[in-house]
Design a protein around this motif. Structure first.
Motif, mmCIF file in Angstrom:
data_model
loop_
_atom_site.group_PDB
_atom_site.id
_atom_site.type_symbol
_atom_site.label_atom_id
_atom_site.label_comp_id
_atom_site.label_asym_id
_atom_site.label_seq_id
_atom_site.Cartn_x
_atom_site.Cartn_y
_atom_site.Cartn_z
ATOM 1 N N SER A 1 -133.074 73.605 34.069
ATOM 2 C CA SER A 1 -132.133 72.838 33.247
ATOM 3 C C SER A 1 -132.715 71.486 32.856
ATOM 4 O O SER A 1 -132.555 71.031 31.716
ATOM 5 N N THR A 2 -133.420 70.839 33.796
ATOM 6 C CA THR A 2 -133.989 69.530 33.486
ATOM 7 C C THR A 2 -135.158 69.658 32.514
ATOM 8 O O THR A 2 -135.355 68.783 31.654
ATOM 9 N N SER A 3 -135.941 70.717 32.631
ATOM 10 C CA SER A 3 -137.028 70.956 31.669
ATOM 11 C C SER A 3 -136.472 71.091 30.262
ATOM 12 O O SER A 3 -136.998 70.513 29.298
ATOM 13 N N GLY A 4 -135.405 71.874 30.144
ATOM 14 C CA GLY A 4 -134.799 72.040 28.827
ATOM 15 C C GLY A 4 -134.244 70.738 28.289
ATOM 16 O O GLY A 4 -134.395 70.412 27.109
ATOM 17 N N THR A 5 -133.615 69.965 29.175
ATOM 18 C CA THR A 5 -133.069 68.683 28.752
ATOM 19 C C THR A 5 -134.168 67.737 28.293
ATOM 20 O O THR A 5 -134.029 67.018 27.298
ATOM 21 N N ARG A 6 -135.283 67.705 29.043
ATOM 22 C CA ARG A 6 -136.393 66.832 28.660
ATOM 23 C C ARG A 6 -136.984 67.253 27.310
ATOM 24 O O ARG A 6 -137.373 66.404 26.508
ATOM 25 N N LEU A 7 -137.048 68.561 27.077
ATOM 26 C CA LEU A 7 -137.551 69.037 25.786
ATOM 27 C C LEU A 7 -136.676 68.531 24.649
ATOM 28 O O LEU A 7 -137.174 68.012 23.646
ATOM 29 N N SER A 8 -135.357 68.661 24.811
ATOM 30 C CA SER A 8 -134.467 68.209 23.740
ATOM 31 C C SER A 8 -134.489 66.695 23.602
ATOM 32 O O SER A 8 -134.312 66.161 22.501
ATOM 33 N N ALA A 9 -134.723 65.983 24.725
ATOM 34 C CA ALA A 9 -134.778 64.520 24.670
ATOM 35 C C ALA A 9 -135.969 64.026 23.861
ATOM 36 O O ALA A 9 -135.967 62.903 23.361
ATOM 37 N N ILE A 10 -137.001 64.858 23.736
ATOM 38 C CA ILE A 10 -138.154 64.528 22.896
ATOM 39 C C ILE A 10 -137.962 65.102 21.490
ATOM 40 O O ILE A 10 -138.216 64.438 20.485
ATOM 41 N N ALA A 11 -137.494 66.341 21.425
ATOM 42 C CA ALA A 11 -137.414 67.032 20.138
ATOM 43 C C ALA A 11 -136.393 66.404 19.199
ATOM 44 O O ALA A 11 -136.660 66.235 17.998
#
Length: 406
Positions: free
Chosen positions: A17-27
């Motif tokens: 979940s945190t990996s996905g959140t970090r991806l969206s926080a950059i994207a």
């Protein structure tokens, strides 16, 4: 069901979940920055997600205590997957203007908050099942969180470069689905142990607030973390992407630099899990904040060579790796078990309360003074907050104590 299975499932769900959140926080910020060219609108996108996140987290605590952390984590992760998948669908339909994107990310913020608090609330149960020291469990969870940051940041840089920011968000949606599956299949279902049918939702919120505000250590922690989170959000959402772009580097360097810091933090969290119970909390806590904030921003403000920047970020990550495990242990030592869900949710919401303004603050500063001055000013302000534990007396009560009673 194996005790170790539950522990691994919780750590795995945190990573996903945190990996996905970090991806969206950059994207998402990169999508706004490249389509509008405006640092202010980039910051506004972060505001649109973070403000609903903070409100939902503050109000969601009694729900965790009423129906159980496992159930909240599972269902909200599934709904988050649907919400984040909406952004690329709107993009492909040609409907993704900034004014459509803002409500979409606001919905994502609302849905992300409850499962984040719920996963943290599951830690005492997993520790009790395995009869493990709390420092070890929070250390492993901290390492999992940092590993997620590394994978999410590195993956974001690669995926955005290859696919573009909107399509890359489909990977985020998949990560939320897998996180829900990890919780659903790996953590045993239990009845919510502290249901209070004879009290109102408002009364339960008030009870959590009373516990939080009556503890001077928790109050000092949450104020300091709220301030540093403001600057962390400014850095990750605006300052770093703008610095990368103004330096002539491609988007992959946003991911590389964030992943470098997170990789160091994995090692730091692993050290905290292994020997953290023998080390002085106050010193580790203060040094971690100094290295993760002022030091990291200063090397960018001075525009030092990339090898130096990477080395400093790696060292900063190692130093910062112990911060979250220390905070986690203190929370579980000081919060009574019957109210752990709502107090952790309130603590998390207050700690994130200034984050919605981080991107807006950074965007206005960059527009007015340029990226180097913005980084330098933010580093100096962060430095003041980082040294607060050495000055404010209540931080001296961070010493170890038995876990709060059930």
């Amino acid at each position: 069901m194996s005790v170790h299975r539950a522990f691994v499932a919780l750590a795995g769900a945190t990573v996903l979940s945190t990996s996905g959140t970090r991806l969206s926080a950059i994207a998402i910020p990169w999508l706004v920055l490249t389509t509008t060219g405006s640092p202010v609108l980039t910051g506004l996108a972060g505001f649109a997600e973070m403000l609903p996140y903070v409100v939902a987290k503050a109000l969601g605590g009694p729900l965790i205590d009423r129906i159980g952390a496992r159930r909240v984590s599972l269902w909200c992760d599934m709904l988050s997957a649907a919400a984040v998948a909406l952004v690329p669908l709107l993009f492909w339909a040609g409907l993704l203007s900034i004014w459509v994107l803002l409500p979409a990310v606001a919905l994502l913020g609302v849905l992300r908050a409850p499962p984040d608090a719920a996963k943290q609330a599951l830690v005492p149960m997993v520790a009790a099942l395995g009869q493990l020291p709390m420092e070890r469990v929070t250390g492993v969870m901290g390492a999992s969180d940092r590993l997620a940051g590394t994978l999410g940041a590195a993956g974001a840089g690669v995926l955005i470069a290859l696919l573009g920011p909107a399509p890359a968000l489909l990977v985020n949606a998949l990560a939320f689905v897998l996180s829900a599956l990890a919780v659903g299949l790996g953590i045993p279902a239990q009845r919510a142990p502290f249901q209070q049918r004879d009290t109102t939702y408002r009364a339960e919120l008030t009870a959590g607030w009373t516990v939080l505000r009556s503890d001077p250590v928790l109050v000092s922690l949450v104020i300091m973390i709220a301030i540093t989170n403001l600057f962390d959000m400014a850095y990750s959402a605006v300052l770093l992407p703008v610095w990368v772009r103004s330096s002539g580097l491609d988007v992959s360097w946003v991911g590389i630099l964030l992943a470098t810091f997170s990789a160091g933090a994995i090692l730091g969290a692993a050290i905290a899990a292994a020997v953290g119970h023998r080390l002085p909390r106050l010193l580790l806590y203060t040094a971690g904040f100094f290295c993760c904030g002022p030091l990291a921003m200063s090397v960018l403000a001075l525009d030092l060579p990339l090898p130096v920047i990477v080395t400093v970020l790696l060292f900063g990550g190692i130093s910062a790796g112990s911060i979250n495990p220390i905070i986690g242990v203190i929370l579980f030592e000081r919060i009574p078990a019957p109210v752990v869900g709502r107090v952790i949710a309130l603590f998390g919401a207050l700690a994130w309360a200034l984050m919605p303004f981080g991107g807006v603050y950074a965007g206005l500063l960059v527009d007015s003074w340029g990226i180097s001055v913005a980084l330098g000013v933010t580093a100096m302000l962060y430095l003041v907050a980082a040294f607060a534990p050495l000055i404010v007396p209540s931080f001296r009560q961070m010493k170890r104590q038995p876990l709060a009673p059930a």
